[in-house]
Scaffold this motif. Sequence first.
Motif, mmCIF file in Angstrom:
data_model
loop_
_atom_site.group_PDB
_atom_site.id
_atom_site.type_symbol
_atom_site.label_atom_id
_atom_site.label_comp_id
_atom_site.label_asym_id
_atom_site.label_seq_id
_atom_site.Cartn_x
_atom_site.Cartn_y
_atom_site.Cartn_z
ATOM 1 N N SER A 254 11.099 15.302 -0.250
ATOM 2 C CA SER A 254 11.175 13.915 -0.702
ATOM 3 C C SER A 254 10.304 13.054 0.192
ATOM 4 C CB SER A 254 12.617 13.400 -0.629
ATOM 5 O OG SER A 254 13.475 14.151 -1.446
ATOM 6 N N GLU A 255 9.700 12.023 -0.384
ATOM 7 C CA GLU A 255 8.895 11.104 0.407
ATOM 8 C C GLU A 255 9.328 9.666 0.140
ATOM 9 O OE1 GLU A 255 4.761 11.804 -0.209
ATOM 10 O OE2 GLU A 255 4.775 13.731 0.842
ATOM 11 N N LEU A 256 9.665 8.974 1.214
ATOM 12 C CA LEU A 256 10.101 7.588 1.154
ATOM 13 C C LEU A 256 9.021 6.740 1.819
ATOM 14 C CD1 LEU A 256 12.667 5.891 0.345
ATOM 15 C CD2 LEU A 256 13.349 6.083 2.734
ATOM 16 N N THR A 257 8.340 5.907 1.040
ATOM 17 C CA THR A 257 7.232 5.101 1.546
ATOM 18 C C THR A 257 7.601 3.630 1.501
ATOM 19 O OG1 THR A 257 5.674 6.748 0.674
ATOM 20 C CG2 THR A 257 4.781 4.612 1.325
ATOM 21 N N VAL A 258 7.330 2.909 2.589
ATOM 22 C CA VAL A 258 7.620 1.476 2.635
ATOM 23 C C VAL A 258 6.386 0.722 3.128
ATOM 24 C CG1 VAL A 258 10.098 1.717 2.966
ATOM 25 C CG2 VAL A 258 8.622 1.709 4.946
ATOM 26 N N HIS A 259 6.158 -0.455 2.561
ATOM 27 C CA HIS A 259 5.048 -1.319 2.955
ATOM 28 C C HIS A 259 5.578 -2.742 3.131
ATOM 29 C CE1 HIS A 259 2.748 2.000 1.045
ATOM 30 N NE2 HIS A 259 1.826 1.684 1.948
ATOM 31 N N ALA A 260 5.186 -3.382 4.209
ATOM 32 C CA ALA A 260 5.555 -4.781 4.418
ATOM 33 C C ALA A 260 4.838 -5.659 3.401
ATOM 34 C CB ALA A 260 5.204 -5.205 5.836
ATOM 35 N N VAL A 261 5.532 -6.696 2.921
ATOM 36 C CA VAL A 261 4.953 -7.598 1.925
ATOM 37 C C VAL A 261 4.754 -8.989 2.523
ATOM 38 C CG1 VAL A 261 5.977 -6.339 0.000
ATOM 39 C CG2 VAL A 261 7.245 -8.213 1.049
ATOM 40 N N ASP A 262 3.879 -9.747 1.893
ATOM 41 C CA ASP A 262 3.626 -11.147 2.271
ATOM 42 C C ASP A 262 3.179 -11.286 3.727
ATOM 43 O OD1 ASP A 262 4.502 -11.822 -0.286
ATOM 44 O OD2 ASP A 262 6.585 -11.998 0.380
ATOM 45 N N GLY A 263 2.521 -10.257 4.251
ATOM 46 C CA GLY A 263 2.013 -10.342 5.612
ATOM 47 C C GLY A 263 3.079 -10.368 6.683
ATOM 48 N N SER A 264 4.306 -10.020 6.328
ATOM 49 C CA SER A 264 5.399 -10.054 7.309
ATOM 50 C C SER A 264 5.286 -8.868 8.268
ATOM 51 C CB SER A 264 6.747 -10.011 6.590
ATOM 52 O OG SER A 264 6.826 -8.864 5.753
ATOM 53 N N ALA A 265 5.844 -9.041 9.454
ATOM 54 C CA ALA A 265 5.810 -7.996 10.477
ATOM 55 C C ALA A 265 7.230 -7.541 10.771
ATOM 56 C CB ALA A 265 5.144 -8.517 11.749
ATOM 57 N N PRO A 266 7.620 -6.364 10.310
ATOM 58 C CA PRO A 266 8.968 -5.860 10.596
ATOM 59 C C PRO A 266 9.101 -5.499 12.068
ATOM 60 C CG PRO A 266 7.671 -4.163 9.509
ATOM 61 C CD PRO A 266 6.835 -5.405 9.515
#
Length: 485
Positions: free
Chosen positions: A198-210
């Motif tokens: 399984s692959e779980l991919t996440v990308h920050a949106v709106d230029g936010s910095a997690p």
Amino acid sequence: MTDTVPSTRDEYLHRFLEDQLRIPCVHIQLTQVADKSPTVYEGSGTLQLGKSYGVKGEFRMPKPGSSLADALMQSAMPDDFELGQLVREDQYFKLEAVTSDGVQWTCPRVAVSERAGQDCCVVRFEANFVENLTEAEDSSYAARLTYIEKLRLPQNHRVDETGRKGSRFIGRDGSKGRLANLDLTYIRRFRDDTVERSELTVHAVDGSAPPRHFDARVGEAIMFCSALLAQPICTEVAHGKLRSIRFTQHRPVHEGLAAPPIQDRFSEQDFYKLATAYYEHACTDGDVERMSQLTRKIGSLFDMSGASMAAIALSLSVAVEALAQAGQLGGRFKATPKHLAVVESIKTTVLKLPELDGLSKQFGEANELPDKRPLAERLGAVLSLLGAGGRTIDALRLLRDVGAVTPEEIKAWDKLRHPTAHGSWDPLDDSMQIHFDDLYKLLTLVYRLVFVHIGYEGKFEARNVKGWPVAEFKGKEIQAALNFK
């Protein structure tokens, strides 16, 4: 729709999953984790990586002239292990390895063994994981977590994939949604092969910095929502200009009694609401690098397939206590300085009563119990309880009054907590359904307590009720009623 075809990265992962990934290194250095005069081993060799064992390797080096003297000195050293310490810190080594392309692989704690020969010695090492850290020119915030297990996410995403042997899969076997300020995509890959994953991919949106280690917090949120203690075998992270890849030894998941908080087929929206609430709380929950405090209290509940019913009941009961006494909820039951001062005045007054001397003598003569403490000492201990606070039952009653938990759930906890702790609970075959009902009431109670801590607003499956209907939880209202900040 997501179209995927095998890539160079896939082949790299395939070899890891088949325990056949090899990384030749021109230089390997093992440095003892010690404050003074650390031992250092150096040589060239190959890192062997696989899901079954993590990382291991060996290399040859000229025999150190002081090797025998060091061994004799080490054997003569006293056992200076600290209390509670399983392995002394200086028994570990830091791994630093460099490939011919300049790629660096590291691990802060590896186990090392040395086999001395006549002219050289063979140095072997092993660890659970190995990591590569690099700097990039561009800033980015994204992560990809690779699991062997199939995670329990809502299947709302259509996948079109070509396997490495030419097979093709088209259908709903993935998930997409928004988790806080992250876009999340989940797919199951290579279903008909030995490298299924399984692959779980996440990308920050709106230029936010997690926050740093946001990948670990995402993993915790998915763990809670899926009720699976699954850990990624490969984690790739971009945080600002930092890039990291970590390969980790696989730990099989053992599913137990715990079912996800919500499994309704139309639960997509609430699943991501719950994951967001858990993720955001975990990001502020202490400074633990790899796991938040909340996850530490409940994580083991999702890995109890081989446990007895009594052990499961005890674990659920203890989790209720831990959650009731944690965070802002636990702070509601700590005695104030004013309260403690009044308790101390009561103790002083009672222990100075003129009648106490005579009563103490009578008590000593009449007492045939094993506890032979003087009456004054025992009274002091009893009176101190007036300032103890923090009783789980008090927390649960307060939560009942604001509608967070039900009387039936509290009754199930009160019924099972003490007998399971003292080994006197014996489940009976003719009452097995009642026992299962009580366990699911406890599980629901655990989930409700987590909802209180994270302020979850949404639906969940009420397993305290026959048929497990979908119920609503209003976490923000409850937090306001409890004066959470």
